[in-house]
Design an enzyme around this catalytic site. Structure first.
Site, mmCIF file in Angstrom:
data_model
loop_
_atom_site.group_PDB
_atom_site.id
_atom_site.type_symbol
_atom_site.label_atom_id
_atom_site.label_comp_id
_atom_site.label_asym_id
_atom_site.label_seq_id
_atom_site.Cartn_x
_atom_site.Cartn_y
_atom_site.Cartn_z
ATOM 1 N N GLU A 150 0.844 -1.208 0.000
ATOM 2 C CA GLU A 150 0.000 0.000 0.000
ATOM 3 C C GLU A 150 0.876 1.253 0.000
ATOM 4 O O GLU A 150 0.531 2.275 -0.605
ATOM 5 C CB GLU A 150 -0.950 -0.030 1.212
ATOM 6 C CG GLU A 150 -2.057 -1.049 0.978
ATOM 7 C CD GLU A 150 -2.619 -1.697 2.230
ATOM 8 O OE1 GLU A 150 -2.388 -1.188 3.340
ATOM 9 O OE2 GLU A 150 -3.296 -2.737 2.090
ATOM 10 N N GLY B 88 -3.666 -8.585 8.125
ATOM 11 C CA GLY B 88 -4.357 -7.302 8.109
ATOM 12 C C GLY B 88 -5.710 -7.422 8.786
ATOM 13 O O GLY B 88 -5.822 -7.455 10.014
ATOM 14 N N SER C 204 -4.862 -11.909 3.050
ATOM 15 C CA SER C 204 -6.095 -12.644 3.363
ATOM 16 C C SER C 204 -5.856 -13.869 4.233
ATOM 17 O O SER C 204 -6.476 -14.912 4.017
ATOM 18 C CB SER C 204 -6.832 -13.020 2.069
ATOM 19 O OG SER C 204 -7.280 -11.854 1.414
HETATM 20 P P1 13P Z 1 -5.259 -8.655 4.765
HETATM 21 O O1 13P Z 1 -4.902 -9.720 5.783
HETATM 22 O O2 13P Z 1 -6.402 -7.799 5.190
HETATM 23 O O3 13P Z 1 -5.428 -9.249 3.390
HETATM 24 O O4 13P Z 1 -4.015 -7.663 4.678
HETATM 25 C C1 13P Z 1 -2.740 -8.193 4.530
HETATM 26 C C2 13P Z 1 -1.764 -7.121 4.721
HETATM 27 O O5 13P Z 1 -1.629 -6.233 3.910
HETATM 28 C C3 13P Z 1 -0.970 -7.130 5.958
HETATM 29 O O6 13P Z 1 0.062 -6.233 5.883
#
Ligand code: 13P
Length: 251
Positions: free
Chosen positions: A95, A232, A211
């Site tokens: 991100e 996440g 995920s």
């Molecule tokens: P998610 O577990 O929500 O897919 O996010 C993963 C993540 O970007 C952890 O840094």
């Protein structure tokens, strides 16, 4: 045997009171045998650090500026993270790369700085859907890893974790299949120890992220190549994060 590492990346979620409640629940857990680290938003770091200070829980910054101080409005330095009790720092999350234009050169600067300042650096790498479909996954991984870790000494690996987070798996509910993750983790290990020449004896932990949920964590974390998880969404809730922590303990 490597102690598994489970990191909860709370991203831009949770007000300070919510962060403190969740940190308190986690602080009460008996978490021997697994390193559990949480990365709350900056605004909650200090309050959370007070809650977890006498526990085995670790605290991470989600990001920091590559300069140590100065006129960088809106930014946070590594020294500030250290000051509020962080011992870990996430670097180069997809991100940050995609939404904020963070380059491999910047990631590299941050990794050097974090290790020099005694942090455990968690460098995040991963391919997009298009890159996977074009058969470029390993090339992308190699580029991000080699550029991100350029110039690091062999001993640095003791303070490094690599998080493989395929961009297409982040927040989509579409996790990598264990065999897809294992293929990339093996490749990362090969690059670290063959190309980059780090010592095998101390070894960096290689985490999977994207995920991870209570439903899929067991099959992912039972793989020998997967040393932990960067979580996440599922880290925002005590029950789901605890289920993932437990599966790291009992692969
Ligand atoms: P998610 O577990 O929500 O897919 O996010 C993963 C993540 O970007 C952890 O840094």
């Amino acid at each position: 045997m490597t102690t598994p590492l489970v990191v909860g990346n709370w991203k831009m979620n949770m007000l300070a009171s919510e962060a403190c409640n969740l940190a308190q629940s986690l602080a009460d857990l008996p978490v021997e045998g697994v390193d559990v680290v949480i990365a709350p938003p900056f605004t909650s770091l200090y309050a959370v650090s007070q809650i977890i200070k006498n526990t085995r829980l670790g605290l991470a910054g989600q990001n920091f500026h590559s300069e140590l101080k100065g006129a960088y409005t809106g930014e946070v330095s590594l020294e500030m993270l250290k000051d509020v009790g962080c011992k870990y720092a996430l670097i180069g999350h997809s991100e940050r790369r995609q939404l904020f234009g963070e380059s491999d050169a910047e990631v590299n600067k941050k990794v050097h700085l974090a290790i020099e300042m005694g942090f455990n650096a968690v460098i995040c790498i991963g391919e997009t859907q298009e890159q996977r479909e074009a058969g470029e996954t390993l090339k992308v991984i190699e580029t991000q890893l080699c550029r991100g870790l350029a110039g690091l000494s062999g001993e640095s690996i003791a303070h490094l974790a690599v998080a493989y987070e395929p961009v297409w798996a982040i927040g989509t509910g579409l996790n990598a299949a264990p065999e897809q993750a294992v293929e990339v983790h093996k490749f990362i290990r090969k690059i670290l120890f063959e190309t980059q020449g780090f010592s095998v004896k101390i070894g960096a932990r290689i985490l999977y992220g994207g995920s991870v949920t209570p439903d899929n964590c067991k099959e992912l974390l039972s793989e020998e190549e997967i040393d932990g998880a960067l979580v996440g969404g599922a880290s925002l809730n005590f029950e789901s994060f605890y289920a993932i922590i437990k599966s790291a303990l009992e692969p």
